[in-house]
Design a protein around this motif. Sequence first.
Motif, PDB file in Angstrom:
ATOM      1  N   ILE A 211      46.815  30.346  24.169  1.00 42.55           N
ATOM      2  CA  ILE A 211      45.847  31.428  24.371  1.00 42.55           C
ATOM      3  C   ILE A 211      44.439  31.021  23.940  1.00 42.55           C
ATOM      4  N   GLY A 212      44.266  29.747  23.594  1.00 44.14           N
ATOM      5  CA  GLY A 212      42.926  29.260  23.278  1.00 44.14           C
ATOM      6  C   GLY A 212      42.331  29.867  22.026  1.00 44.14           C
ATOM      7  N   CYS A 213      43.166  30.140  21.048  1.00 46.51           N
ATOM      8  CA  CYS A 213      42.675  30.810  19.835  1.00 46.51           C
ATOM      9  C   CYS A 213      41.990  29.844  18.883  1.00 46.51           C
ATOM     10  N   GLY A 214      42.307  28.550  18.995  1.00 44.88           N
ATOM     11  CA  GLY A 214      41.647  27.559  18.142  1.00 44.88           C
ATOM     12  C   GLY A 214      42.263  27.387  16.762  1.00 44.88           C
ATOM     13  N   VAL A 215      43.403  28.002  16.526  1.00 42.87           N
ATOM     14  CA  VAL A 215      44.055  27.859  15.217  1.00 42.87           C
ATOM     15  C   VAL A 215      44.387  26.387  14.935  1.00 42.87           C
ATOM     16  N   CYS A 216      44.797  25.658  15.959  1.00 44.51           N
ATOM     17  CA  CYS A 216      45.127  24.234  15.791  1.00 44.51           C
ATOM     18  C   CYS A 216      43.904  23.457  15.325  1.00 44.51           C
ATOM     19  N   VAL A 217      42.730  23.822  15.871  1.00 48.15           N
ATOM     20  CA  VAL A 217      41.496  23.112  15.510  1.00 48.15           C
ATOM     21  C   VAL A 217      41.120  23.408  14.059  1.00 48.15           C
ATOM     22  N   VAL A 218      41.285  24.675  13.674  1.00 47.06           N
ATOM     23  CA  VAL A 218      40.938  25.078  12.310  1.00 47.06           C
ATOM     24  C   VAL A 218      41.805  24.344  11.289  1.00 47.06           C
ATOM     25  N   TYR A 219      43.076  24.163  11.611  1.00 48.06           N
ATOM     26  CA  TYR A 219      43.993  23.610  10.617  1.00 48.06           C
ATOM     27  C   TYR A 219      44.170  22.100  10.700  1.00 48.06           C
ATOM     28  N   CYS A 220      43.716  21.459  11.772  1.00 58.52           N
ATOM     29  CA  CYS A 220      43.882  19.997  11.889  1.00 58.52           C
ATOM     30  C   CYS A 220      43.071  19.289  10.804  1.00 58.52           C
ATOM     31  N   PRO A 221      43.716  18.466   9.976  1.00 56.94           N
ATOM     32  CA  PRO A 221      42.986  17.823   8.880  1.00 56.94           C
ATOM     33  C   PRO A 221      42.267  16.533   9.275  1.00 56.94           C
ATOM     34  N   THR A 222      42.465  16.059  10.493  1.00 58.34           N
ATOM     35  CA  THR A 222      41.888  14.746  10.849  1.00 58.34           C
ATOM     36  C   THR A 222      40.870  14.802  11.986  1.00 58.34           C
ATOM     37  N   ARG A 223      40.600  15.969  12.556  1.00 60.14           N
ATOM     38  CA  ARG A 223      39.775  16.159  13.760  1.00 60.14           C
ATOM     39  C   ARG A 223      40.440  15.532  14.989  1.00 60.14           C
ATOM     40  N   ALA A 224      41.769  15.474  14.981  1.00 60.24           N
ATOM     41  CA  ALA A 224      42.469  15.123  16.214  1.00 60.24           C
ATOM     42  C   ALA A 224      42.292  16.270  17.211  1.00 60.24           C
ATOM     43  N   TRP A 225      42.308  17.490  16.693  1.00 57.30           N
ATOM     44  CA  TRP A 225      42.014  18.662  17.530  1.00 57.30           C
ATOM     45  C   TRP A 225      40.561  19.065  17.337  1.00 57.30           C
ATOM     46  N   THR A 226      39.833  19.219  18.435  1.00 59.97           N
ATOM     47  CA  THR A 226      38.469  19.752  18.389  1.00 59.97           C
ATOM     48  C   THR A 226      38.341  20.804  19.492  1.00 59.97           C
ATOM     49  N   ARG A 227      37.214  21.496  19.474  1.00 61.21           N
ATOM     50  CA  ARG A 227      37.004  22.548  20.459  1.00 61.21           C
ATOM     51  C   ARG A 227      36.351  22.002  21.714  1.00 61.21           C
ATOM     52  N   SER A 228      36.610  22.649  22.834  1.00 57.62           N
ATOM     53  CA  SER A 228      35.926  22.276  24.067  1.00 57.62           C
ATOM     54  C   SER A 228      34.443  22.595  23.929  1.00 57.62           C
ATOM     55  N   LYS A 229      33.625  21.805  24.582  1.00 52.69           N
ATOM     56  CA  LYS A 229      32.178  22.075  24.570  1.00 52.69           C
ATOM     57  C   LYS A 229      31.924  23.456  25.186  1.00 52.69           C
ATOM     58  N   GLU A 230      32.671  23.793  26.228  1.00 54.76           N
ATOM     59  CA  GLU A 230      32.496  25.070  26.898  1.00 54.76           C
ATOM     60  C   GLU A 230      33.189  26.176  26.112  1.00 54.76           C
ATOM     61  N   HIS A 231      32.568  27.342  26.092  1.00 53.02           N
ATOM     62  CA  HIS A 231      33.218  28.523  25.555  1.00 53.02           C
ATOM     63  C   HIS A 231      33.871  29.262  26.721  1.00 53.02           C
ATOM     64  N   TYR A 232      35.128  29.635  26.532  1.00 54.22           N
ATOM     65  CA  TYR A 232      35.834  30.369  27.584  1.00 54.22           C
ATOM     66  C   TYR A 232      36.214  31.753  27.078  1.00 54.22           C
ATOM     67  N   PHE A 233      36.637  32.600  28.029  1.00 51.91           N
ATOM     68  CA  PHE A 233      36.971  33.975  27.670  1.00 51.91           C
ATOM     69  C   PHE A 233      38.191  34.464  28.450  1.00 51.91           C
ATOM     70  N   ARG A 234      38.883  35.389  27.819  1.00 51.86           N
ATOM     71  CA  ARG A 234      39.920  36.162  28.509  1.00 51.86           C
ATOM     72  C   ARG A 234      39.350  37.558  28.693  1.00 51.86           C
ATOM     73  N   VAL A 235      39.491  38.094  29.887  1.00 54.75           N
ATOM     74  CA  VAL A 235      38.965  39.432  30.166  1.00 54.75           C
ATOM     75  C   VAL A 235      40.132  40.372  30.421  1.00 54.75           C
TER      76      VAL A 235
END
Lengths: 329, 357
Positions: free
Chosen positions: A207-231
């Motif tokens: 669902i693109g919540c970004g929890v994986c990015v927040v908790y990744c300790p090595t920056r293996a996970w980062t956010r996409s440059k683009e911001h996306y949305f669910r409507v």
Amino acid sequence: MTQDINVKALKKNAFRQSKVRGETASRVRVPGGLVRAEDMVRIAQIAEDFGNGELFLTNRQGVEIPGIKLEDMPKVQERLKPIIEHAHINQEDTDHGYMASGTRNIVACPGKRLCPFGCYDTTAFAQRMDQAIFPNNRHVKVAFTGCSNDCAHVALNDFGIIGMTEPQYDPNRCVACGACVKYCQSRSVSALKLVNDKVVRDENKCIGCGVCVVYCPTRAWTRSKEHYFRVKIMGRTGKQNPRLAQDWLRWVDEDSIVKIVQNTYAYIDEYIDESKPEGKEHIGYIVDRTGFEEFCKWALKDVELGPKTQVAKRVYWDGKRYDRENELV
Amino acid sequence: MGYALGMDGFREVVGALAGQYRLWAPVLKVGEGRFTDTDVVRYDFVTSADEIEWHTRSDYAFKEILTPLSQTLFYFTDGQTTVPPADTRDVLVFLRACDLCALRRLDQVYQQSGPRSDWFYDRIRDHVRFALIGCPESQEDCFCVSMGSNVAPAGSYDLSVDFVAGTDGEPQVLMDVPAADLAALVAPRATAERDVEPAHVTENETKVTVPAEVPNSIYKSDIWAEYNARCIECGRCNFVCPTCTCYTMQDVFYTDNGKVGERRRVAASCMVDGYTNVAGGGQYRRTAGDRMRFKVLHKVYDFRRRFGYDMCVGCGRCTTVCPEYINFAAAVNKLADACAAEAAAATATKEGAGANA
């Protein structure tokens, strides 16, 4: 003596008709829920000088000043002027209070400015949307929330905008510590699993919540440059058929959303039942009448959705029909 | 020999270095932080001076060039193994004084702690040279002065870089270039020759006291218990540490052909669950407090007992990166206080016993 006052005009001016005869309440709209502290002081001072010394915090992030005498409205409008000017809202005439009260204040959670999980600047998007659709008499509710937690309760709005990020995975930085898998499971939707000590993401489930990015300790996970949305669309409260908004678009971009909401006003103008009280009707009831496809045709006019955007072909809502049957079983 | 350069000359120097070396340097990765639209500074290969983050200490350490987070050691099939080729072109690493001190610890562990040097480490290490970035002032959470790692060890770098305001107010770069071959590259682009001493920190806001001796009773001290509730065991403190060297192995069998696979070496963390798991289901350190105790003692005591100097270089990265605001320096100071209290108690007991006799 009862003042000769046009109550309908008063309401359009964001003054509420009070049950106390001769009194009103002024509604101060706060797009995106962010107000300057100095303006909050001004609001408080209006309450002290013209109201009953109390402020009511509305459900849609407005501030209501109750207990204002009807004859004081011009003075209150004068005092509202700097507040309106600072709000950066789409209103040139700042001498006569807030214009129009049909389209409701645009709600936003704190978003990325404060919240570790916020996927975008909810306040800025809310303010941009405010510029695009205010002032307007049509009854439209738009709300913004930073992530799928939906702290802003956008599912109760005609348009509920939820932030998404597309997680970017660098397997070379992944040590299979398992944090992302663990937290996706406990805080989100279990879209991740370890396969051969690297992480595999279920793109459909994510669902693109970004929890994986927040908790990744090595920056293996980062956010996409683009911001996306669910409507999510056509959520509502109310007496007849309250219901939660349902997913319509996902991985959609900001510009498209603004255009879609703007387009919706033309759709409302075309199909609204003007006999409804005060000419206001939740859009969802209009959609029920015209069919979802007709809504899509109007809303998506001249909208060029990005290649990642997914569009629901059918949207089904539920919710009890109190106008048919409300006996408890 | 030392040199002063204008910014254009300095950019030329870095460009010329990029022609001879792969440049491994701290880079501001925009938008790649934990939170939306936040950044992170970590190492990457660059080809120009402007790509390098010169002023902010990197969040992740330079060590990833020598000990990658994830590295395939070899591929295996039925009866064969194949070591993947490594890029052995020379590398120039830009790093700070604390990092050069950390390099000594990495070398100690990978080259001097067993009967033979680590082949995979050496393969890269033999092709790396070092460029010191001077530190005109302490950065957030640093305590390098306390750890004695605020000055680059003698002979540890081949060139240094410091940014200063020139007499004309224009930004100027000062370089100390002990390496003759690199001096030949810098000299023609310099505006002046002069003695240069790389800037170094002389005082940090954060100060630690490292206990000289740690009694075994500290194992049961109650100073560790608070971390059971505070620490989330994410391991960031280890992954960003320039001196942490632990790794684990992954033997992976490809899913579409179970006879073929690879052995990977990946960074490990003594804070992350599973680190002390052993065959039969045993686990030596189960709680975050136990893991914190092991880590702290390893950094400021146990390593010293074996090699004669402390492992921690006081770069402060572990503190800055901790999502739970656990301050490593504070942990060391709590340890020092507890050790002092234990020693005082032991002395009192001894004196009490003497009085009774």
